[in-house]
Write a protein that holds these residues in place. Structure first.
Motif, PDB file in Angstrom:
ATOM      1  N   UNK A 250       0.840  -1.204   0.000  1.00 29.22           N
ATOM      2  CA  UNK A 250       0.000   0.000   0.000  1.00 29.22           C
ATOM      3  C   UNK A 250       0.873   1.251   0.000  1.00 29.22           C
ATOM      4  N   UNK A 251       1.939   1.208   0.797  1.00 26.37           N
ATOM      5  CA  UNK A 251       2.852   2.347   0.850  1.00 26.37           C
ATOM      6  C   UNK A 251       3.526   2.551  -0.504  1.00 26.37           C
ATOM      7  N   UNK A 252       3.935   1.458  -1.139  1.00 27.88           N
ATOM      8  CA  UNK A 252       4.617   1.568  -2.441  1.00 27.88           C
ATOM      9  C   UNK A 252       3.754   2.279  -3.476  1.00 27.88           C
ATOM     10  N   UNK A 253       2.499   1.921  -3.529  1.00 29.51           N
ATOM     11  CA  UNK A 253       1.598   2.537  -4.509  1.00 29.51           C
ATOM     12  C   UNK A 253       1.451   4.032  -4.260  1.00 29.51           C
ATOM     13  N   UNK A 254       1.332   4.401  -3.001  1.00 29.64           N
ATOM     14  CA  UNK A 254       1.231   5.822  -2.653  1.00 29.64           C
ATOM     15  C   UNK A 254       2.526   6.562  -2.972  1.00 29.64           C
ATOM     16  N   UNK A 255       3.649   5.931  -2.663  1.00 28.82           N
ATOM     17  CA  UNK A 255       4.946   6.573  -2.871  1.00 28.82           C
ATOM     18  C   UNK A 255       5.246   6.744  -4.357  1.00 28.82           C
ATOM     19  N   UNK A 256       4.930   5.747  -5.148  1.00 29.12           N
ATOM     20  CA  UNK A 256       5.169   5.848  -6.593  1.00 29.12           C
ATOM     21  C   UNK A 256       4.311   6.941  -7.210  1.00 29.12           C
TER      22      UNK A 256
END
Length: 292
Positions: A250-256
């Motif tokens: 979930x964090x990866x999607x937000x960060x990207x």
């Protein structure tokens, strides 16, 4: 260019005329210059007026205050400070003068005196408590005292609960002192109130990674400290870790997504690098590392 020339001419006019005018005229010149946003000329005129009045054994608090205020506006902190201190001592516009005095000390990198000016002003002018709390929150934030800035942004938010900037800085302060759960709640609130705010979305991704990583570390440490761990303990720990580690995705999607808006943000890039490492995405991690 014409505006610059006219500005220089106006400043020059005031400087040349200061010695030939009465205190009242000098004061009028200061008011006129301030109205035209010619702050250097205004500061000089008010300073000259204050001195001219003093020569007549007259204390003109308006001139004293405005000399300090205008020097503060043009970041001539050393010149601003004595006028602002005198204005406070004379009881003129104490609240505003105290806040400007704090700004001047902060401009000179004297955080201790900047804080003292605000605390004294807050004590002397309790009806302006909210204004002082705001300034204290910013002072602590800008000087890296995040525990204190979180405390004061929480206070000011009780009176301005939907102020976007206060919310962001409060959440950022909480992130800095590793109160990730509380920080996440603030950035989630911002997402609801201001769905198009890119800063909140970025920080939500960063905090979600940090919270997930904290939980992961604790879970692994708990298992490794259990000397008598059995197969059942291993299976339960693995299940908990799977649930926890879903936060990395979930964090990866937000960060990207945030990286498109903040391509040079080092904190964001570093967090995305660590996220890729946690997910064993070595190629993506290497790309992020090259941007640090």
């Amino acid at each position: 260019m014409k505006k610059l020339v006219s500005t220089m001419a106006l400043v020059g006019f005031f400087c040349l005329s200061l010695f030939a005018q009465t205190p009242e005229v000098l004061k009028s010149d200061g008011i006129s210059a301030e109205t035209q946003e010619q702050y250097e000329a205004a500061a000089k005129a008010f300073e000259a007026a204050a001195k001219a009045f003093h020569a007549q054994n007259i204390i003109d608090t308006v001139c004293i205050y405005h000399a300090g205020a205008n020097y503060a506006r043009i970041n001539q902190h050393e010149k601003a400070i004595p006028f602002l201190q005198e204005s406070i001592e004379l009881g003129y516009n104490v609240g505003r003068a105290s806040r400007l005095l704090s700004d001047a000390f902060f401009g000179l990198k004297d955080v201790e005196k900047a804080e003292a000016a605000l605390l004294a002003g807050k004590s002397n002018v309790p009806e302006e408590e909210f204004e002082f709390d705001k300034k204290l929150a910013y002072l602590y934030f800008n000087s890296g005292q995040y525990e204190r800035s979180a405390e004061f942004f929480e206070k000011v938010l009780t009176q301005a609960p939907q102020n976007k900037n206060y919310l962001y800085l409060y959440g950022f302060s909480l992130e800095r002192i590793k109160k990730y759960q509380e920080a996440m709640a603030i950035f989630e609130e911002m997402q609801q109130l201001f769905p198009n705010d890119k800063r909140a979305r970025k920080m939500l991704g960063i905090v979600l990674f940090e919270l997930t990583d904290e939980r992961n570390t604790k879970e692994v440490a708990n298992y490794e400290s259990n000397k008598g761990a059995k197969l059942e303990d291993y299976i339960n720990t693995k299940k908990r870790l799977e649930n926890i580690n879903a936060g990395y995705e979930k964090a990866r999607l937000l960060l990207e997504q945030a990286l498109k808006d903040f391509p040079n943000d080092k904190q964001l890039i570093h967090t995305l690098y660590k996220t890729y490492k946690k997910q064993s995405k070595e190629e993506e991690a290497a790309k992020m590392k090259s941007r640090l």
